[in-house]
Write an enzyme that holds these catalytic residues in place. Sequence first.
Site, mmCIF file in Angstrom:
data_model
loop_
_atom_site.group_PDB
_atom_site.id
_atom_site.type_symbol
_atom_site.label_atom_id
_atom_site.label_comp_id
_atom_site.label_asym_id
_atom_site.label_seq_id
_atom_site.Cartn_x
_atom_site.Cartn_y
_atom_site.Cartn_z
ATOM 1 N N ASN A 101 -61.099 75.404 64.652
ATOM 2 C CA ASN A 101 -61.586 76.036 65.877
ATOM 3 C C ASN A 101 -62.426 74.990 66.597
ATOM 4 O OD1 ASN A 101 -62.756 77.530 67.874
ATOM 5 N ND2 ASN A 101 -63.504 79.159 66.530
ATOM 6 N N GLU A 149 -61.295 85.993 61.500
ATOM 7 C CA GLU A 149 -60.329 85.355 62.398
ATOM 8 C C GLU A 149 -59.631 84.187 61.709
ATOM 9 O OE1 GLU A 149 -63.687 85.619 65.169
ATOM 10 O OE2 GLU A 149 -62.190 85.578 66.755
#
Length: 399
Positions: A10, A384
Amino acid sequence: MGGNLVLVVNSGSSSIKYQLLDPDSGTIAAAGLVERIGEDGGAIEHTADGRTLTEQVVIPDHTAGLRLAFEKFADTGHDLTAAGVTAVGHRVVHGGEVFYEPTLVDARVLAAIDELSALAPLHNPANVRGIAAVRTLLPDIPQVAVFDTAFFHGLPDAAKTYAIDAQVAAAHGIRRYGFHGTSHEYVSGRVAEFLNRPPESIDQIVFHLGNGASVSALRGGQPVDTSMGLTPLEGLVMGTRSGDLDPGIILHLMRTAHMDVNGVDRLLNRGSGLRGLAGVNDFRELRRLIGAGDAAARLAYDVYVHRLRHYLGAYLIELGGVDAITFTAGVGENNPDVRADTLAGLSRFGIAVDPDRNTARERTARRISPPDAKVEVLVVPTNEELAIARAAADLTQTA
Ligand code: ADP
């Protein structure tokens, strides 16, 4: 752990969060955070097998940051360039109209993600830098982009259309895209599992309350509305973002305060929300200030909860009633007061929170409504990284 590991990346403008995990079991082999990329003093914190390595060093760019992370992986017994990593999953914020499925990244896809930067100037360029860096370091391992907007691709026209000149909207890709889709999809799926019911049979509202915050309404597992819009600025009050406001405020600021586009951007994205009202963006700090009698912090909290109830009411009516209301992410998972205050006084709708269940210190999915309540109220931790890892594994195993 077997040889089936996925690296999830990320990548933000000055940071990279990463996790190496088993997509089947969810077991995390290693995780870390590279911070202050391109700034004076960079830093990495890398944890594997209960051991945390930290280092302060200048990190000029994302490739250098990832190279540093790869060194730490090797130091802790996970050589990423050797066998073991089957795919890399990247969180990508904006997929526009183009991407609404997990997508194998090649040069064309990378260029297309870069082109979408106009819609997400704070996020997509950083995502592109992260993907490009991993491609350089792991050229033989498939890279999968998982889009934060994807889950909301099929929103009904009435929910996704802004009431502005239709030609202007079409020319500039203006519609509600929605964000945090990976989390809303994962959590709503976990709700169905927890209740042991087919997703198609449940209507639900999911509050993802982290630093960024959004709420979604799902009919039978499919989203029918969500609070974030063209960008992640719309909707709920957030740590530093305003959420909803009268668009006339922007015009007023430009005319009377002579703010330019960067000034408005800074104000609404970084100087508003809890920080704008109370001077702090972290919810724990806000609670501390409220405890100390700080009136601005109290008002910030009240505005925050007012907005949550506003959307709850809207989505209850859009759905014609719900089976489940769920709280997730940092604030949603850890703040009993927010949950209780958001749902206070709604017993006539079959919505109630059991005080003991609400304040129980558990970290797993749990019910906080009383046993006889008509509407299930749940706290479900989001994950996530796991959802991205699974999407990447699914795509590369079937490809
Ligand atoms: P993001 O992923 O958007 O950065 P998170 O989901 O980590 O955000 O949520 C961050 C927010 O959650 C912060 O406001 C933080 O204060 C709050 N939070 C995290 N843990 C706790 C906790 N144990 N108690 C209260 N608030 C918490």
